[in-house]
Design an enzyme around this catalytic site. Structure first.
Site, short mmCIF file in Angstrom:
data_model
loop_
_atom_site.label_atom_id
_atom_site.label_comp_id
_atom_site.label_asym_id
_atom_site.label_seq_id
_atom_site.Cartn_x
_atom_site.Cartn_y
_atom_site.Cartn_z
N LYS A 1 41.50 22.73 28.46
CA LYS A 1 40.63 23.79 29.37
C LYS A 1 39.49 24.40 28.63
CE LYS A 1 44.49 26.42 29.76
NZ LYS A 1 44.50 26.45 31.22
N LYS B 1 41.56 32.87 27.79
CA LYS B 1 42.72 31.97 28.12
C LYS B 1 43.61 31.65 26.89
CE LYS B 1 39.64 28.78 30.95
NZ LYS B 1 40.45 28.36 32.13
N LYS C 1 47.69 19.93 37.49
CA LYS C 1 47.84 18.54 37.24
C LYS C 1 49.12 18.32 36.45
CE LYS C 1 42.81 19.07 36.89
NZ LYS C 1 41.60 19.40 36.05
C1 LIG Z 1 41.16 20.43 35.77
C2 LIG Z 1 40.10 20.69 34.76
C3 LIG Z 1 39.73 22.07 34.39
C4 LIG Z 1 40.30 23.39 34.79
O1 LIG Z 1 41.25 23.43 33.85
P1 LIG Z 1 41.77 25.05 33.82
O2 LIG Z 1 43.19 24.84 32.85
O3 LIG Z 1 42.43 25.23 35.08
O4 LIG Z 1 41.10 25.80 33.30
C5 LIG Z 1 38.78 22.05 33.35
N1 LIG Z 1 37.93 20.78 32.83
C6 LIG Z 1 38.48 19.68 33.28
C7 LIG Z 1 37.61 18.30 32.63
C8 LIG Z 1 39.60 19.50 34.35
O5 LIG Z 1 39.67 18.10 34.64
#
Ligand SMILES: *Cc1c(COP(=O)(O)O)cnc(C)c1O
Length: 786
Positions: free
Chosen positions: A520, A526, A632
């Site tokens: 992320k 975070k 995901k």
């Molecule tokens: C899904 C995604 C994010 C978001 O991730 P979080 O863990 O919700 O902050 C950021 N960058 C990419 C490339 C993603 O696919």
């Protein structure tokens, strides 16, 4: 169905007319372009049919300054359901599909979650048959590419259209003109097909490129003033030159304001132009359009629509009412410092006509709230223009029919805290829409192995458009054979990722270790730092006791830091330093390894998600609005180690606390603790914690930039403007380490752990963006499926 010979012929023609040689002589990036162009011929008739079908219907429009789309080719082949065929055709030609696929540059026109959400929404709407078009900016350069040099992040420009842009169609004839004070800029649309699964519907993503009215000043050129000859062109093109890499870190840049107004004005003019052609009464505009604002970046659309309607002869009251019935606003953050504000003077200088309208909106608001009983001394709380700034969130709330948060907890916090003043006045506007992700990209495309297993077990592939079907997988949770099959799939994907990491990062990791994943954007909230501290603690414990009985683990990090975010860049360097220390120490027998992959992006995420064993979602409670990375990973069978934050709460609600690893302070606990929080005292009394925090300053690592010292000070002493350890890293350290130990124990029971992972998959149905988009369509947009 495609005619093989026909496609081969088309590929050949595009190769020759675009690159000057036959398909076989092209390099992979060129092959990608030729193949995509040939496929566009298949797409166009269906696309036009879709446009025809939705012409007279109410449609929704997504306004977003970011779209983090990920690669087109593979996704489009899957949506068109021709992937196997194209694979065979290429095979006939002696060409490997996967190399062409890998050569496509991600169009990285977004920073992170917010931009990726926009992309998932477009996919879901098209796949369900909802008419939803996207509007945004066609940046020449997307988010920078990230490299590490000596462990430090280095940013490289992302020229994503270098080889061409085969999925975009430049529609010069539909150019519109955007007026800034004293200059007029051309907005040229590029249309991208958003292909619903199985060609259900093809919607349009329209991205605007900025161009100059005067391409070239011949007089200046003839006077030998070469720079001046192209100045107007350069100034204009600068507007859509580059995406601001500032995820929840607002920059007060005039160019950014120009970008926002540029795409919003172009998009609204486009909609009005089309609507006027239909000969309908302008007062009915809202009956045919719902526009969703993805955060406040496009909120200037509210005064802009009013301005355009005034130009059509409507009164201010009429125009305001239409705007209010047209717009919906999605809030994405609880971080006060990330709430967008603009100095009035920027607006006065660039958009004097807009500031006028905002003033009128503000005046109307004040009259209205006075009549609702707000006392004079409280009015300032609502003023859209306040202290020399324009508050975009206030403008968005007042000018919209709907205000939504992106997870239950987030919406509750908006209602009860952050936006409580507004909620008390307009309670009916507020609603929740928990985020989601598209299973087409994040399972079907990213994890074909798991997809096949699921389809076989369910005896149906209907989960592809109805993810709630996964619930039926629960009945296999105690089926040893099924769990073994699942573990084999996971193992295969871990081997594949290990191979890729070896090639790309030059680091060898064990496919038999636990893949512990935190991917992320890098941000203090975070708490990648908390993860880093746990790794160091584990390392020191292993040094003390080489017999320490832990399951081997590989800690995988990925993510970019905003280039101006000094502390986040320090955290990247720190983790890379830890990786260096740990990976090169033979005395710990390879029990732990650390990899920070470079240039985390959608296509890298597609490789990482299927191979993760455990998902790190460890933000400070109350800070992560929703998260979608968590979804995901859940969908691909990785239990969460995480805090009670954002959508983690709903994930655990669906999949069971016993199948996840929840730790740490809750929102209320943090709120209660905050006034008396003393991290220094925790640091001094917890020797394990002290040992790891001290590595920031005791010479364990060298730091020439002062970044580690800065991190150390921020944790222990704070600064003039910040309390120490704002994100409660030290407060959660012990409970995080304890929970990590539980993960270790749980994983040693391989079948037991596979069951937890399986139950996460089976209960991930809620987190499909199909569910989210259906809620938007029914509850906010009032649009029907085609
Ligand atoms: C899904 C995604 C994010 C978001 O991730 P979080 O863990 O919700 O902050 C950021 N960058 C990419 C490339 C993603 O696919």
């Amino acid at each position: 169905m495609i005619n093989h010979e026909d496609l081969k012929q088309r590929i050949e023609i595009y190769s020759i007319t675009t690159f000057g040689s036959g398909f076989n002589e092209l390099d992979d990036s060129e092959k990608y372009v030729a193949l995509s162009k040939a496929l566009m011929e298949t797409v166009l008739p269906i696309w036009n049919e879709s446009i025809e079908k939705t012409k007279d219907k109410k449609k929704a429009y997504y306004f977003s300054s970011e779209y983090l789309l990920g690669r087109f080719l593979d996704n489009n082949l899957i949506s068109l359901r021709v992937k196997d065929e194209v694979d065979r055709i290429l095979n006939d030609l002696g060409i490997s599909y996967s190399e062409i696929e890998e050569s496509e540059q991600d169009p990285a026109l977004g920073n992170g979650g917010l931009g990726r959400l926009a992309a998932c929404f477009l996919d879901s709407a098209a796949s369900l048959g909802y008419p939803l078009d996207g509007y945004g900016i066609r940046y020449d350069f997307g988010l920078f590419k990230q490299k590490f040099i000596n462990g430090e992040q280095v940013e490289v420009a992302d020229n994503w259209t270098k080889y061409g842009d085969p999925w975009g169609i430049r529609k010069v004839k539909e150019t519109v003109y955007v007026n800034f004070d004293h200059t007029i800029i051309k907005a040229v649309p590029y249309d991208y097909p958003i292909i619903g699964y199985d060609k259900k519907l093809i919607n349009t993503l329209r991205l605007w490129k900025a161009e100059s009215l005067d391409e070239f000043d011949f007089k200046a050129f003839n006077d030998q003033n070469y720079d001046l000859a192209v100045k107007a062109k350069n100034d204009a093109e600068n507007i859509a030159k580059v995406l601001y890499p500032n995820d929840s870190y607002e920059e007060g840049k005039k160019l950014r304001l120009k970008q926002e107004y540029f795409f919003v004005s172009a998009s609204l003019q486009d909609l009005l132009r089309k609507f006027k052609k239909s000969n309908r009464d302008l007062h009915e505009f809202y009956k045919y359009h719902s526009i969703q604002l993805n955060d406040t970046h496009p909120a200037v659309a509210i005064p802009e629509l009013i301005r355009l309607l005034l130009g059509e002869g409507l009164t201010f009251e009429e125009a305001f009412e239409i705007a209010q019935k047209t717009f919906g606003y999605t809030n994405h953050t609880l971080m006060a410092e990330a709430l967008e504000q603009w100095p009035i003077k920027y607006y006065e200088e660039l958009l004097p006509n807009i500031i006028d309208i905002i003033n009128r909106i503000n005046a109307k608001l004040i009259t209205e709230i006075k009549s609702m009983g707000i006392k004079d001394e409280d009015i300032y709380k609502y003023e859209i223009i306040h202290n020399g700034n324009i508050k975009m969130a206030w403008l968005a709330i007042y000018g919209s029919k709907s205000v939504n948060g992106v997870a239950k907890l987030h919406t509750d916090l908006l209602i009860n805290k952050e936006l409580n003043d507004w909620y008390k006045l307009y309670p009916k506007k507020f609603n929740n829409k928990t985020n989601g992700i598209t299973q087409r990209r994040w399972l079907l495309q990213a994890n074909p192995e798991l997809s096949s297993l699921i389809t076989r077990l369910l005896n149906s592939d209907s989960w592809i458009t109805d993810l709630s079907k996964l619930k039926e997988l629960e009945k296999f949770a105690d089926d040893k054979n099924v769990l073994e099959e699942f573990m084999n799939v996971k193992q295969k994907r871990k081997e594949k990722l290990a191979q890729y990491i070896k090639e790309v990062e030059g680091i060898e990791i064990s496919k038999d270790s636990i893949f512990d994943v935190q991917v992320k954007r890098i941000h203090e909230y975070k708490r990648q730092l908390l993860n880093a501290f746990h790794i160091l603690d584990l390392y020191f414990r292993l040094k003390e006791n080489p017999m320490l009985d832990i399951y081997p683990r590989t800690f995988i990090f990925g993510g970019k830091a905003a280039p101006g975010y000094f502390r986040a860049k320090g955290i990247i360097k720190y983790i890379n330093d830890i990786a260096n220390l740990v990976n090169n120490d033979d005395t710990i027998n390879g029990k732990i390894k650390v990899v920070f992959v470079q240039d985390y992006r959608v296509s890298y995420a597609e490789k990482i998600m299927p191979s993760a064993d455990i998902s790190e979602q460890i933000s400070t409670a109350g800070k992560e609005a929703s998260g979608t990375g968590n979804m995901k990973l859940m969908l691909n069978g990785a239990p969460t180690i995480g805090t009670y934050d954002g959508a983690n709460i709903e994930i655990v609600e669906e999949a069971g606390e016993e199948n996840n690893f929840i730790f740490g302070l809750r929102v209320e606990e943090i709120q209660n603790l905050a006034p008396n929080y003393d991290p220094k005292q925790i640091y001094e009394t917890n020797s394990r914690l002290k040992r790891v925090v001290d590595t920031l300053v005791d010479g364990t690592f060298t730091d020439t930039t002062g970044a580690y010292k800065d991190i150390y000070n921020s944790l222990i002493y704070g600064t003039n403007w910040e309390r120490p350890d704002v994100y409660f890293v030290l407060a959660d350290f012990q409970s995080y380490c304890d929970m990590q130990q539980k993960v270790d124990i749980a994983y040693k029971d391989r079948l037991g752990f596979a069951k937890k992972a399986w139950l996460n998959i089976a209960n991930s149905g809620k987190f499909s963006s199909d569910r989210t988009i259906t809620e938007y369509a029914k509850e906010i947009w009032q649009i029907e499926r085609i």
